[in-house]
Design an enzyme around this catalytic site. Structure first.
Site, PDB file in Angstrom:
ATOM      1  N   ILE A  23     -35.370   9.848 -42.920  1.00 11.53           N
ATOM      2  CA  ILE A  23     -34.433   8.926 -42.015  1.00 11.53           C
ATOM      3  C   ILE A  23     -35.259   9.043 -40.806  1.00 11.53           C
ATOM      4  O   ILE A  23     -34.775   7.856 -39.554  1.00 11.53           O
ATOM      5  CB  ILE A  23     -33.382   9.562 -41.872  1.00 11.53           C
ATOM      6  CG1 ILE A  23     -32.550  10.286 -43.025  1.00 11.53           C
ATOM      7  CG2 ILE A  23     -32.462   9.116 -41.011  1.00 11.53           C
ATOM      8  CD1 ILE A  23     -31.093  10.163 -44.267  1.00 11.53           C
ATOM      9  N   ASN A  96     -31.864  13.926 -35.145  1.00  9.91           N
ATOM     10  CA  ASN A  96     -31.653  13.710 -36.797  1.00  9.91           C
ATOM     11  C   ASN A  96     -32.434  14.947 -37.370  1.00  9.91           C
ATOM     12  O   ASN A  96     -31.781  15.376 -38.918  1.00  9.91           O
ATOM     13  CB  ASN A  96     -32.071  12.692 -37.225  1.00  9.91           C
ATOM     14  CG  ASN A  96     -33.166  12.360 -38.654  1.00  9.91           C
ATOM     15  OD1 ASN A  96     -31.703  12.127 -39.302  1.00  9.91           O
ATOM     16  ND2 ASN A  96     -33.881  12.208 -38.312  1.00  9.91           N
ATOM     17  N   SER A 148     -23.662  13.644 -42.283  1.00  5.42           N
ATOM     18  CA  SER A 148     -23.994  13.804 -43.161  1.00  5.42           C
ATOM     19  C   SER A 148     -22.064  13.652 -43.882  1.00  5.42           C
ATOM     20  O   SER A 148     -21.495  13.882 -43.089  1.00  5.42           O
ATOM     21  CB  SER A 148     -24.159  15.058 -43.906  1.00  5.42           C
ATOM     22  OG  SER A 148     -24.342  14.942 -45.608  1.00  5.42           O
ATOM     23  N   TYR A 163     -25.195  24.264 -45.575  1.00  5.45           N
ATOM     24  CA  TYR A 163     -25.109  22.693 -45.064  1.00  5.45           C
ATOM     25  C   TYR A 163     -23.799  22.302 -44.809  1.00  5.45           C
ATOM     26  O   TYR A 163     -23.312  21.545 -43.649  1.00  5.45           O
ATOM     27  CB  TYR A 163     -25.386  21.983 -46.516  1.00  5.45           C
ATOM     28  CG  TYR A 163     -26.725  20.433 -45.499  1.00  5.45           C
ATOM     29  CD1 TYR A 163     -27.934  20.452 -45.405  1.00  5.45           C
ATOM     30  CD2 TYR A 163     -25.331  19.537 -46.501  1.00  5.45           C
ATOM     31  CE1 TYR A 163     -27.492  18.928 -44.811  1.00  5.45           C
ATOM     32  CE2 TYR A 163     -25.623  18.067 -46.420  1.00  5.45           C
ATOM     33  CZ  TYR A 163     -26.904  17.946 -45.621  1.00  5.45           C
ATOM     34  OH  TYR A 163     -27.758  16.857 -45.479  1.00  5.45           O
ATOM     35  N   LYS A 167     -22.801  20.603 -41.061  1.00  6.35           N
ATOM     36  CA  LYS A 167     -22.496  18.901 -41.006  1.00  6.35           C
ATOM     37  C   LYS A 167     -20.922  18.813 -40.414  1.00  6.35           C
ATOM     38  O   LYS A 167     -21.275  17.979 -39.135  1.00  6.35           O
ATOM     39  CB  LYS A 167     -22.949  18.694 -42.340  1.00  6.35           C
ATOM     40  CG  LYS A 167     -24.843  18.203 -42.444  1.00  6.35           C
ATOM     41  CD  LYS A 167     -25.155  17.383 -41.249  1.00  6.35           C
ATOM     42  CE  LYS A 167     -27.040  17.469 -41.820  1.00  6.35           C
ATOM     43  NZ  LYS A 167     -27.536  17.049 -40.661  1.00  6.35           N
ATOM     44  N   ILE A 196     -29.530  10.207 -49.895  1.00 10.72           N
ATOM     45  CA  ILE A 196     -30.667   8.943 -49.045  1.00 10.72           C
ATOM     46  C   ILE A 196     -31.769   9.435 -49.966  1.00 10.72           C
ATOM     47  O   ILE A 196     -31.500  10.374 -49.874  1.00 10.72           O
ATOM     48  CB  ILE A 196     -31.077   8.985 -47.777  1.00 10.72           C
ATOM     49  CG1 ILE A 196     -29.137   8.477 -46.368  1.00 10.72           C
ATOM     50  CG2 ILE A 196     -32.038   8.052 -47.726  1.00 10.72           C
ATOM     51  CD1 ILE A 196     -28.857   7.377 -47.354  1.00 10.72           C
ATOM     52  N   THR A 198     -34.675  10.247 -49.485  1.00 11.98           N
ATOM     53  CA  THR A 198     -36.316  10.647 -48.877  1.00 11.98           C
ATOM     54  C   THR A 198     -37.110  11.659 -49.457  1.00 11.98           C
ATOM     55  O   THR A 198     -36.503  12.630 -50.536  1.00 11.98           O
ATOM     56  CB  THR A 198     -36.091  11.215 -47.430  1.00 11.98           C
ATOM     57  OG1 THR A 198     -34.531  12.312 -47.724  1.00 11.98           O
ATOM     58  CG2 THR A 198     -34.330  10.271 -46.289  1.00 11.98           C
TER      59      THR A 198
END
Ligand code: NAD
Length: 258
Positions: A23, A96, A148, A163, A167, A196, A198
Site C-alpha cells: 500500500i 503506513n 484498517s 492487530y 488499529k 487488500i 499485498t
C-alpha cells in the site's frame, strides 16, 4: 484552475513509511504522479531503494529512499530530519508501516502483543508527533495514518486481537491529534482499508489460505487493490481537503456495512 489541477501536489514534499512495497509503495507512487517529491521510508532499505528508483524514473520527481525502523524514536527523528534536509521541507506524510501477528488471545504472548502495538500504534505516535512538530512550526501540513477495517470490526476467522486493538488506537490517536492541532494548520486523517491484495495477505502462510473465506463474506466478492487507496491519499495530502481533519475513510467495498 479546474479541480484536477487544484488537487495536484506540485511543490509539496512528503514521506511514506512502509513504502518499499504494498500500500505504501502505491500511495508514494501516486503522490509523485501528482507532482510531489517523496521519501520512501522502510526498514528494508534495498527494496526501498529499488522502489524509489522505479518511481523516480516513472514520474521524473525527486524520490529518495531512507532506512528507518519506525518503532525507534531516534531513527524516526533522524528520518524526518533527513527528509527535510534532502527534500527541502515537509508538507505531508503517510504513516503506513504495519504488521499483523495472528494468535488466539489465550495463546498470544505478551511479547507478540507488544510487538504488534509497537509497529502498528506506537510508531504512528512517533511518526505523527515528530513530523507534526516540524509542520506546526513550519506553516502546517497534512498527516495520513493507515488504520484498517479491523479498527471497526472483529475479523474472522483469524484471531487477531492485538492487530484490531492497535488499529482502533490509530483512529482515536488520529482524532485526538486532529483536535489538538486543528487551529494550528496540521490536519490528521486516517484510512481504513478492507482486505487488500499485498504481500501482507497474498504471501502470508497464515492469511493466504483464508482469502476464499474473506471473499465469500465480502459484498464485492474480492480483495481490494492497493491502487484503489491512492486517490483518497492524494486528496488528503493536498489543498482541496483543508476542511477535512479527524476523519477516517473506509475503503473496504462495504465489508463493514453489515
Ligand atoms: P506489506 O507487508 O506489503 O508492507 C509493509 C511494509 O512495511 C514493508 O515494506 C515492511 O518492510 C515495512 N515495515 C514493517 N515494519 C516496519 C518497521 N518497523 N519500520 C519500517 N518499516 C516497516 O503490508 P501492506 O499490506 O502494504 O500494509 C500496509 C499497511 O496497511 C499496514 O499498516 C497494514 O496494517 C495496513 N492494512 C493492510 C491491509 C491489507 O489487507 N493488506 C488491510 C488494512 C490495513
Amino acid at each position: 484552475m479546474g479541480i484536477i489541477e487544484k488537487m495536484r501536489l506540485d511543490g509539496k514534499r512528503g514521506f511514506v513509511t512502509g513504502a518499499a512495497r504494498g500500500i505504501g509503495k502505491c500511495t508514494a507512487t501516486a503522490f509523485a504522479e501528482a507532482g510531489a517529491d517523496v521519501a520512501i521510508v522502510d526498514m528494508d532499505l534495498e527494496t526501498a531503494q529499488a522502489t524509489a528508483q522505479e518511481i523516480a524514473q516513472a514520474t521524473g520527481r525527486k524520490v529518495i529512499a531512507l532506512k528507518c525502523d519506525v518503532t525507534d524514536e531516534a531513527q524516526v527523528q533522524a528520518m524526518v530530519d533527513e527528509v527535510v534536509r534532502q527534500l527541502g521541507g515537509l508538507d505531508f506524510c503517510h504513516a503506513n508501516a504495519g504488521i499483523c501477528i495472528n494468535a488466539p488471545a489465550d495463546e498470544m504472548t505478551y511479547a507478540q502483543w507488544k510487538k504488534n502495538m509497537d509497529v502498528n500504534l506506537n510508531s504512528v505516535f512517533l511518526t505523527d508527533t515528530i513530523a507534526g512538530r516540524y509542520m506546526l512550526s513550519h506553516g502546517g501540513g497534512s498527516i495520513i495514518n493507515t488504520a484498517s477495517m479491523s479498527a471497526h470490526i472483529v475479523n474472522v476467522p483469524q484471531p487477531q486481537c492485538a492487530y484490531n486493538a492497535s488499529k482502533a488506537g490509530v483512529i482515536q490517536l488520529t482524532k485526538s491529534l486532529a483536535v489538538e492541532w486543528a487551529k494550528r494548520g496540521v490536519r490528521v486523517n486516517s484510512i481504513s482499508p478492507g482486505y487488500i491484495g499485498t504481500d501482507l495477505t497474498l504471501s502470508s502462510e497464515t492469511l493466504k489460505p483464508l482469502i476464499a473465506q474473506w471473499n465469500a463474506m465480502a459484498p464485492m466478492g474480492r480483495l481490494g487493490k492497493p491502487e484503489e487507496l491512492e486517490s483518497i491519499c492524494v486528496y488528503l495530502a493536498g489543498d482541496t481537503s483543508t476542511f477535512t481533519t479527524g476523519a477516517d475513510f473506509g475503503l473496504d467495498g462495504a465489508f463493514t456495512c453489515f
